[in-house]
Each structure stands twice: as C-alpha cells, then as structure tokens.
Design a protein around this motif. Sequence first.
Motif, PDB file in Angstrom:
ATOM      1  N   GLY A   1       0.856  -1.184   0.000  1.00 38.01           N
ATOM      2  CA  GLY A   1       0.000   0.000   0.000  1.00 38.01           C
ATOM      3  C   GLY A   1       0.887   1.228   0.000  1.00 38.01           C
ATOM      4  O   GLY A   1       1.777   1.369  -0.826  1.00 38.01           O
ATOM      5  N   ASP A   2       0.686   2.122   0.975  1.00 38.54           N
ATOM      6  CA  ASP A   2       1.508   3.324   1.099  1.00 38.54           C
ATOM      7  C   ASP A   2       2.714   3.101   2.000  1.00 38.54           C
ATOM      8  O   ASP A   2       3.584   3.960   2.097  1.00 38.54           O
ATOM      9  N   GLU A   3       2.765   1.964   2.660  1.00 40.82           N
ATOM     10  CA  GLU A   3       3.829   1.665   3.615  1.00 40.82           C
ATOM     11  C   GLU A   3       5.003   0.964   2.932  1.00 40.82           C
ATOM     12  O   GLU A   3       4.822   0.081   2.089  1.00 40.82           O
ATOM     13  N   THR A   4       6.213   1.368   3.305  1.00 39.16           N
ATOM     14  CA  THR A   4       7.408   0.685   2.804  1.00 39.16           C
ATOM     15  C   THR A   4       7.641  -0.533   3.681  1.00 39.16           C
ATOM     16  O   THR A   4       7.940  -0.419   4.869  1.00 39.16           O
ATOM     17  N   ALA A   5       7.502  -1.714   3.087  1.00 37.33           N
ATOM     18  CA  ALA A   5       7.673  -2.960   3.833  1.00 37.33           C
ATOM     19  C   ALA A   5       9.145  -3.353   3.940  1.00 37.33           C
ATOM     20  O   ALA A   5       9.564  -3.939   4.933  1.00 37.33           O
ATOM     21  N   LEU A   6       9.935  -3.009   2.911  1.00 39.25           N
ATOM     22  CA  LEU A   6      11.338  -3.413   2.881  1.00 39.25           C
ATOM     23  C   LEU A   6      12.103  -2.502   1.933  1.00 39.25           C
ATOM     24  O   LEU A   6      11.610  -2.158   0.856  1.00 39.25           O
ATOM     25  N   GLU A   7      13.296  -2.100   2.345  1.00 42.09           N
ATOM     26  CA  GLU A   7      14.197  -1.350   1.481  1.00 42.09           C
ATOM     27  C   GLU A   7      15.327  -2.279   1.068  1.00 42.09           C
ATOM     28  O   GLU A   7      15.946  -2.924   1.911  1.00 42.09           O
ATOM     29  N   ILE A   8      15.572  -2.353  -0.224  1.00 39.63           N
ATOM     30  CA  ILE A   8      16.608  -3.220  -0.758  1.00 39.63           C
ATOM     31  C   ILE A   8      17.628  -2.359  -1.484  1.00 39.63           C
ATOM     32  O   ILE A   8      17.268  -1.491  -2.285  1.00 39.63           O
ATOM     33  N   TYR A   9      18.884  -2.604  -1.191  1.00 39.87           N
ATOM     34  CA  TYR A   9      19.985  -1.886  -1.815  1.00 39.87           C
ATOM     35  C   TYR A   9      20.823  -2.885  -2.608  1.00 39.87           C
ATOM     36  O   TYR A   9      20.839  -4.074  -2.294  1.00 39.87           O
ATOM     37  N   TRP A  10      21.530  -2.404  -3.623  1.00 43.44           N
ATOM     38  CA  TRP A  10      22.433  -3.269  -4.375  1.00 43.44           C
ATOM     39  C   TRP A  10      23.397  -2.431  -5.192  1.00 43.44           C
ATOM     40  O   TRP A  10      23.150  -1.261  -5.471  1.00 43.44           O
ATOM     41  N   HIS A  11      24.511  -3.062  -5.531  1.00 46.71           N
ATOM     42  CA  HIS A  11      25.478  -2.481  -6.451  1.00 46.71           C
ATOM     43  C   HIS A  11      25.185  -3.059  -7.837  1.00 46.71           C
ATOM     44  O   HIS A  11      24.624  -4.144  -7.956  1.00 46.71           O
ATOM     45  N   PRO A  12      25.574  -2.357  -8.890  1.00 47.85           N
ATOM     46  CA  PRO A  12      25.293  -2.847 -10.242  1.00 47.85           C
ATOM     47  C   PRO A  12      25.826  -4.257 -10.475  1.00 47.85           C
ATOM     48  O   PRO A  12      26.855  -4.644  -9.927  1.00 47.85           O
ATOM     49  N   LEU A  13      25.123  -4.974 -11.313  1.00 45.74           N
ATOM     50  CA  LEU A  13      25.500  -6.327 -11.691  1.00 45.74           C
ATOM     51  C   LEU A  13      26.616  -6.255 -12.734  1.00 45.74           C
ATOM     52  O   LEU A  13      26.501  -5.526 -13.715  1.00 45.74           O
ATOM     53  N   THR A  14      27.689  -7.002 -12.506  1.00 48.82           N
ATOM     54  CA  THR A  14      28.771  -7.058 -13.479  1.00 48.82           C
ATOM     55  C   THR A  14      28.621  -8.321 -14.336  1.00 48.82           C
ATOM     56  O   THR A  14      27.877  -9.239 -13.971  1.00 48.82           O
ATOM     57  N   ILE A  15      29.329  -8.369 -15.422  1.00 44.81           N
ATOM     58  CA  ILE A  15      29.292  -9.556 -16.285  1.00 44.81           C
ATOM     59  C   ILE A  15      29.822 -10.760 -15.522  1.00 44.81           C
ATOM     60  O   ILE A  15      29.265 -11.863 -15.616  1.00 44.81           O
ATOM     61  N   ALA A  16      30.888 -10.569 -14.744  1.00 38.93           N
ATOM     62  CA  ALA A  16      31.452 -11.674 -13.968  1.00 38.93           C
ATOM     63  C   ALA A  16      30.435 -12.214 -12.962  1.00 38.93           C
ATOM     64  O   ALA A  16      30.301 -13.434 -12.792  1.00 38.93           O
ATOM     65  N   GLU A  17      29.699 -11.317 -12.312  1.00 39.02           N
ATOM     66  CA  GLU A  17      28.663 -11.756 -11.366  1.00 39.02           C
ATOM     67  C   GLU A  17      27.541 -12.481 -12.097  1.00 39.02           C
ATOM     68  O   GLU A  17      27.031 -13.492 -11.612  1.00 39.02           O
ATOM     69  N   ARG A  18      27.161 -11.970 -13.248  1.00 36.51           N
ATOM     70  CA  ARG A  18      26.110 -12.613 -14.039  1.00 36.51           C
ATOM     71  C   ARG A  18      26.502 -14.049 -14.384  1.00 36.51           C
ATOM     72  O   ARG A  18      25.713 -14.975 -14.230  1.00 36.51           O
ATOM     73  N   GLU A  19      27.741 -14.222 -14.829  1.00 32.45           N
ATOM     74  CA  GLU A  19      28.231 -15.558 -15.172  1.00 32.45           C
ATOM     75  C   GLU A  19      28.234 -16.484 -13.957  1.00 32.45           C
ATOM     76  O   GLU A  19      27.842 -17.646 -14.050  1.00 32.45           O
ATOM     77  N   ALA A  20      28.676 -15.961 -12.805  1.00 32.50           N
ATOM     78  CA  ALA A  20      28.723 -16.768 -11.583  1.00 32.50           C
ATOM     79  C   ALA A  20      27.321 -17.168 -11.127  1.00 32.50           C
ATOM     80  O   ALA A  20      27.094 -18.312 -10.699  1.00 32.50           O
ATOM     81  N   ILE A  21      26.374 -16.255 -11.232  1.00 34.88           N
ATOM     82  CA  ILE A  21      24.986 -16.539 -10.831  1.00 34.88           C
ATOM     83  C   ILE A  21      24.381 -17.574 -11.772  1.00 34.88           C
ATOM     84  O   ILE A  21      23.705 -18.507 -11.319  1.00 34.88           O
ATOM     85  N   GLN A  22      24.636 -17.447 -13.071  1.00 34.40           N
ATOM     86  CA  GLN A  22      24.127 -18.435 -14.037  1.00 34.40           C
ATOM     87  C   GLN A  22      24.715 -19.813 -13.766  1.00 34.40           C
ATOM     88  O   GLN A  22      24.004 -20.818 -13.809  1.00 34.40           O
TER      89      GLN A  22
END
Length: 116
Positions: A24-45
């Motif tokens: 609704g109007d309430e913030t239930a959770l704030e999520i932060y992150w740094h940009p995804l790199t190609i190396a991270e993408r490969e590792a996650i895949q």
Amino acid sequence: MRASELLRNKFGVSQLYKHEVKDGDETALEIYWHPLTIAEREAIQKKAGSDDANDFALGMLIEKALDADGKRLFQDGEKAVLKNAVEAAVLQDIQLAMLSSGAENKVEDAKAALKS
C-alpha cells in the motif's frame, strides 16, 4: 582519460541503488544493491545450473540484495522459500528494478565526456 576509466567512474560497481517494496503506502522493505557485473552474471548463471531466466533472476536477487548497512538480505538456502512462498509479482518487481538500474544513468553524458 581512457574509455575504461570513464565507464568505471560513471557506471562502476561503487554505485548503490535502492528499491522500496511497498505494501500500500507503507514501505515494507528497502533493498539496496550495487550494479551487476558480467562476472557476477556468469557466476549466478553457473550457480543456478540452468538457463532458466527465473532461476537467474532469483539467484541475482539472493546474491545482490543488501540492507542499509551493506549486509546481504538473503542467504543461499532461502531460494526455495522465496520461490514457493512469496508472490511472484513482488519478486519480479524487485528483480526488474535491479536489472534496469543502470538504465537510469545517462549514456549520453558518458559519450560527451569521452569526446573532451
């Protein structure tokens, strides 16, 4: 300035993005992150063990989501809980914010700086 330096300065992993999960109007959770790199993408895949886009997106969320103090919000073992017990639309909203965060930066500014 070299092009790689320019890109690293303008679009590097030191940037921090934020997304608010609303109930609704309430913030239930704030999520932060740094940009995804190609190396991270490969590792996650590789960790996902499949080419399924949903597995990748969920793995990215688990790996990249941070709290305001920079600590991981989710652990690897929570994948099944998120996958089976949280509304898909909520997870997809977060994942979309994470995947599109770099699009907020203006590529034109980087091109202009490169010319000077």
